[in-house]
Design a protein around this motif. Structure first.
Motif, PDB file in Angstrom:
ATOM      1  N   SER A 134      26.067  32.632   6.976  1.00 34.29           N
ATOM      2  CA  SER A 134      26.431  32.041   8.174  1.00 34.29           C
ATOM      3  C   SER A 134      25.534  30.637   8.765  1.00 34.29           C
ATOM      4  O   SER A 134      24.470  30.724   8.267  1.00 34.29           O
ATOM      5  N   GLU A 135      26.125  29.903   9.376  1.00 29.56           N
ATOM      6  CA  GLU A 135      25.425  28.670   9.836  1.00 29.56           C
ATOM      7  C   GLU A 135      24.410  29.004  10.612  1.00 29.56           C
ATOM      8  O   GLU A 135      23.491  28.178  10.442  1.00 29.56           O
ATOM      9  N   SER A 136      24.127  30.143  11.078  1.00 30.86           N
ATOM     10  CA  SER A 136      23.046  30.357  12.009  1.00 30.86           C
ATOM     11  C   SER A 136      21.972  30.621  11.503  1.00 30.86           C
ATOM     12  O   SER A 136      20.796  30.819  11.611  1.00 30.86           O
ATOM     13  N   TYR A 137      22.053  30.891   9.768  1.00 30.95           N
ATOM     14  CA  TYR A 137      20.770  31.325   8.931  1.00 30.95           C
ATOM     15  C   TYR A 137      20.189  29.970   8.882  1.00 30.95           C
ATOM     16  O   TYR A 137      18.817  30.182   8.507  1.00 30.95           O
ATOM     17  N   ILE A 138      20.467  28.632   9.325  1.00 32.56           N
ATOM     18  CA  ILE A 138      19.585  27.847   9.232  1.00 32.56           C
ATOM     19  C   ILE A 138      18.306  27.709  10.083  1.00 32.56           C
ATOM     20  O   ILE A 138      17.365  27.041   9.855  1.00 32.56           O
ATOM     21  N   ASP A 151      11.637  25.154  15.503  1.00 36.11           N
ATOM     22  CA  ASP A 151      13.037  25.288  15.793  1.00 36.11           C
ATOM     23  C   ASP A 151      13.935  25.080  15.075  1.00 36.11           C
ATOM     24  O   ASP A 151      13.745  24.430  14.040  1.00 36.11           O
ATOM     25  N   GLN A 152      15.171  25.286  15.247  1.00 32.24           N
ATOM     26  CA  GLN A 152      16.375  25.060  14.322  1.00 32.24           C
ATOM     27  C   GLN A 152      16.329  23.823  13.980  1.00 32.24           C
ATOM     28  O   GLN A 152      16.824  23.813  12.539  1.00 32.24           O
ATOM     29  N   SER A 153      16.327  22.751  14.720  1.00 34.88           N
ATOM     30  CA  SER A 153      16.537  21.498  14.309  1.00 34.88           C
ATOM     31  C   SER A 153      15.396  21.008  13.364  1.00 34.88           C
ATOM     32  O   SER A 153      15.896  19.921  12.391  1.00 34.88           O
ATOM     33  N   TYR A 154      14.369  21.645  13.153  1.00 38.79           N
ATOM     34  CA  TYR A 154      13.670  21.144  12.057  1.00 38.79           C
ATOM     35  C   TYR A 154      14.029  21.468  10.789  1.00 38.79           C
ATOM     36  O   TYR A 154      14.211  20.497   9.830  1.00 38.79           O
ATOM     37  N   PHE A 155      14.663  22.756  10.699  1.00 40.64           N
ATOM     38  CA  PHE A 155      15.130  22.967   9.420  1.00 40.64           C
ATOM     39  C   PHE A 155      16.608  22.359   9.219  1.00 40.64           C
ATOM     40  O   PHE A 155      16.937  22.239   8.036  1.00 40.64           O
ATOM     41  N   GLU A 156      17.322  21.998  10.228  1.00 40.68           N
ATOM     42  CA  GLU A 156      18.524  21.086  10.095  1.00 40.68           C
ATOM     43  C   GLU A 156      18.304  19.720   9.537  1.00 40.68           C
ATOM     44  O   GLU A 156      19.190  19.179   8.746  1.00 40.68           O
ATOM     45  N   ARG A 157      17.121  19.249   9.793  1.00 39.22           N
ATOM     46  CA  ARG A 157      16.729  18.151   9.108  1.00 39.22           C
ATOM     47  C   ARG A 157      16.280  18.043   7.738  1.00 39.22           C
ATOM     48  O   ARG A 157      16.302  17.246   7.042  1.00 39.22           O
ATOM     49  N   LYS A 158      15.610  19.240   7.283  1.00 35.13           N
ATOM     50  CA  LYS A 158      15.252  19.613   5.937  1.00 35.13           C
ATOM     51  C   LYS A 158      16.441  19.779   4.907  1.00 35.13           C
ATOM     52  O   LYS A 158      16.513  19.333   3.840  1.00 35.13           O
ATOM     53  N   ALA A 159      17.569  20.387   5.408  1.00 33.38           N
ATOM     54  CA  ALA A 159      18.794  20.620   4.790  1.00 33.38           C
ATOM     55  C   ALA A 159      19.250  19.807   3.925  1.00 33.38           C
ATOM     56  O   ALA A 159      19.652  20.016   2.635  1.00 33.38           O
ATOM     57  N   PRO A 160      19.549  18.397   4.549  1.00 33.39           N
ATOM     58  CA  PRO A 160      20.254  17.337   3.711  1.00 33.39           C
ATOM     59  C   PRO A 160      19.324  16.910   2.442  1.00 33.39           C
ATOM     60  O   PRO A 160      19.830  16.341   1.653  1.00 33.39           O
ATOM     61  N   VAL A 161      18.203  16.924   2.872  1.00 32.48           N
ATOM     62  CA  VAL A 161      17.077  16.553   1.561  1.00 32.48           C
ATOM     63  C   VAL A 161      17.415  17.402   0.647  1.00 32.48           C
ATOM     64  O   VAL A 161      17.666  17.115  -0.566  1.00 32.48           O
ATOM     65  N   LEU A 162      17.452  18.880   0.748  1.00 30.52           N
ATOM     66  CA  LEU A 162      17.687  19.828  -0.233  1.00 30.52           C
ATOM     67  C   LEU A 162      18.947  19.565  -0.948  1.00 30.52           C
ATOM     68  O   LEU A 162      19.036  19.597  -2.086  1.00 30.52           O
ATOM     69  N   LYS A 163      20.096  19.248  -0.331  1.00 31.99           N
ATOM     70  CA  LYS A 163      21.170  19.169  -0.654  1.00 31.99           C
ATOM     71  C   LYS A 163      21.159  17.805  -1.970  1.00 31.99           C
ATOM     72  O   LYS A 163      21.939  17.455  -2.757  1.00 31.99           O
ATOM     73  N   SER A 164      20.419  16.806  -1.442  1.00 29.17           N
ATOM     74  CA  SER A 164      20.275  15.629  -2.321  1.00 29.17           C
ATOM     75  C   SER A 164      19.433  15.721  -3.507  1.00 29.17           C
ATOM     76  O   SER A 164      19.672  14.677  -4.535  1.00 29.17           O
TER      77      SER A 164
END
Length: 200
Positions: free
Chosen positions: A52-56, A105-118
């Motif tokens: 679920s997208e909420s797991y971020i 907060d959630q925005s911190y992890f949302e910023r980290k997610a694209p780095v992981l995908k790259s």
């Protein structure tokens, strides 16, 4: 349904086919019954949790591994099992492994997610061992250079060629060529030295 079929087999109400049958292979419950040298595997289908997208908000994104979506931590890149796709288990990983980030907060992890995908992954979904080993070796060499108070250029002009000669003699030229991935320029050793100083 699986329990009803199992009871029917035990009572003799369900007739067995001439060959063993296996059904419901990806299941949470697995019953093996033996009757007249035939084995039937009967299982009830378990509830499969989806990402679920909420797991971020717990610091997790998903990674597809062998056709299964698995939770992956955006901080440590650890891939958890399919059974860990529960908010309580994801939250426990965050609080036990990354306690200092549990109040983010959630925005911190949302910023980290694209780095992981790259980040490039190999077939085992781990970071490329070669790049990781090169980076670690680069820091180790920079530490030795700083401890011995040598100029930064010594790595590129003396240490690396010596290492290539030694490894080439022991393990062959193919192994020596792997040292070409080691960052060894003057500027790189300088940066590594300052990184090490900040970490003290």
């Amino acid at each position: 349904m699986a329990v009803q079929i199992a009871r029917g087999i035990l009572r003799g109400n369900v007739q067995l086919l001439p060959e063993p049958i296996t059904t419901w292979t990806d299941a949470s419950v697995d019953l093996r019954l033996r009757k007249d040298s035939h084995i039937i595997t009967i299982a009830s289908l378990g509830k499969k949790r989806m990402y679920s997208e909420s797991y971020i908000k717990f610091g997790f994104t998903s990674i597809n591994k062998q056709g299964k979506d698995l939770p992956q931590c955006v901080i440590c890149q650890k891939v958890l099992s399919e059974g860990s796709m529960k908010p309580s288990l994801l939250k426990r990983h965050l609080s036990s492994c990354h306690l200092e980030l549990s109040d983010k907060d959630q925005s911190y992890f949302e910023r980290k997610a694209p780095v992981l995908k790259s980040i490039r992954f190999d077939h085992t979904d781990q970071l490329h061992k070669q790049n990781e080993a090169s980076l670690r070796a680069s820091y180790m060499v920079a530490l030795r250079v700083a401890q011995n108070k040598n100029p930064h250029t010594i790595v590129e002009t003396f240490v690396l060629p010596c290492c290539k000669d030694i490894i080439g003699c022991f393990f062959g030229e193919n192994a020596a060529q792997k040292l070409n991935t080691l960052p060894s320029s003057n500027d790189t050793v300088h940066r590594r030295t300052y990184d090490l100083l900040e970490d003290i």
